[in-house]
Design a protein around this motif. Structure first.
Motif, PDB file in Angstrom:
ATOM      1  N   THR A 165      -3.820   3.199   5.246  1.00 38.09           N
ATOM      2  CA  THR A 165      -2.698   3.942   4.664  1.00 38.09           C
ATOM      3  C   THR A 165      -1.427   3.718   5.468  1.00 38.09           C
ATOM      4  OG1 THR A 165      -4.222   5.620   3.814  1.00 38.09           O
ATOM      5  CG2 THR A 165      -1.899   6.224   3.970  1.00 38.09           C
TER       6      THR A 165
ATOM      7  N   GLN B 245      -0.220   0.109   4.757  1.00 38.39           N
ATOM      8  CA  GLN B 245       0.264  -0.113   3.393  1.00 38.39           C
ATOM      9  C   GLN B 245       1.610   0.552   3.143  1.00 38.39           C
ATOM     10  OE1 GLN B 245      -2.475   1.208   0.376  1.00 38.39           O
ATOM     11  NE2 GLN B 245      -1.113   0.664  -1.318  1.00 38.39           N
ATOM     12  N   HIS B 246       1.818   1.731   3.734  1.00 37.26           N
ATOM     13  CA  HIS B 246       3.014   2.512   3.400  1.00 37.26           C
ATOM     14  C   HIS B 246       3.973   2.667   4.580  1.00 37.26           C
ATOM     15  CE1 HIS B 246       1.171   3.385  -0.424  1.00 37.26           C
ATOM     16  NE2 HIS B 246       0.125   3.918   0.160  1.00 37.26           N
TER      17      HIS B 246
END
Length: 259
Positions: free
Chosen positions: A192, A195-196
């Motif tokens: 996470t 990815q962000h």
């Protein structure tokens, strides 16, 4: 290498708030954060920051009646004017203290308010806050919080926060990613974060279970801190944990992790 900010709401709690700045500096921190500054004059806080050569990296917008159990009012349709007044107050403090970004706690959905109304209110309030903060040269953060610790909190997951920010549509609005809350709600911490990363404005840490210092629970912080560094995060990491046996006694995690 990660940069750590002491969360003065959680650390050094055995001394009065204004005395925690000196303790943070003595413990080797160069930056601090905390929930709220509003009970103290900004001049008093600024003096402590300057005296101990500390940078204040984050505080929250006013969040309602905290001691009565409220955890934000941004989703409360009957308190929009109170929320907007809080944004103005927060900007005054941030300007006086040099704070680059402010976190908005969305709050628990009030009894009797349907989810659609709470969501619409939250979006409108975040748009207002982002616009006001942008005019002041500052960023807005939104933090997902697990519902084990705060039942009824209306933003719980990273994907939910990202969708909310897409709807708000402000280029100065980002996610505050709290590793402890994310672990309890969704896991997938490394993936996470990677990815962000471009949409994450601030990271906070605590271990699970117990919300104590890194290294006391199930999260592999040795790996995670190296991963955060490797993927290129350059912001501060807030130490928002409950020391298991006193703040200074629990700071060995920094040495154990070669940080």
């Amino acid at each position: 290498m990660p940069r750590f900010a002491a969360n003065l709401t959680m650390l050094f709690t055995e001394v009065p708030f204004l005395d925690r700045f000196e303790r943070a500096a003595r413990a080797g921190f160069t930056a601090v954060e905390f929930l709220f500054p509003y009970a103290w004059p900004a001049t008093d806080i600024r003096q402590r920051l300057a005296a101990h050569k500390l940078q204040l990296v984050l505080h929250n917008l006013p969040a309602g009646h905290w001691d009565a159990g409220e955890r934000g009012i941004a989703c409360h349709p009957d308190r929009v004017e109170e929320f907007r007044a809080g944004v103005a107050q927060a900007i005054k403090y941030a300007s006086a203290l040099g704070v680059p970004q402010l976190n908005c706690l969305a709050g628990k959905v009030p009894a009797g308010v349907d989810a659609a109304t709470a969501h619409r209110t939250l979006v409108e309030n975040l748009r207002f806050a982002a616009s006001e903060l942008k005019a002041a040269g500052r960023r807005l953060l939104v933090e997902p919080i697990n519902t084990f610790d705060i039942p009824g909190f209306c933003v719980n997951r990273t994907d939910q926060a990202l969708a909310l920010l897409d709807e708000v549509g402000a280029d100065n609005a980002f996610v505050q990613y709290d590793v402890y809350h994310a672990q309890r709600t969704e896991g997938e911490l490394a993936a996470t974060l990677q990815q962000h990363l471009a949409r994450i404005g601030h990271i906070q840490v605590a271990d699970n279970p117990g919300r104590n210092e890194p290294g006391t629970g199930e999260i592999n912080y040795d790996f995670l801190f190296a991963h955060i560094d490797r993927i290129g995060y350059r912001g501060w990491i807030g130490c928002e944990y409950k020391p298991a046996a006193g703040t200074e006694a629990g700071l060995g995690w920094r040495q154990r992790l070669a940080l």
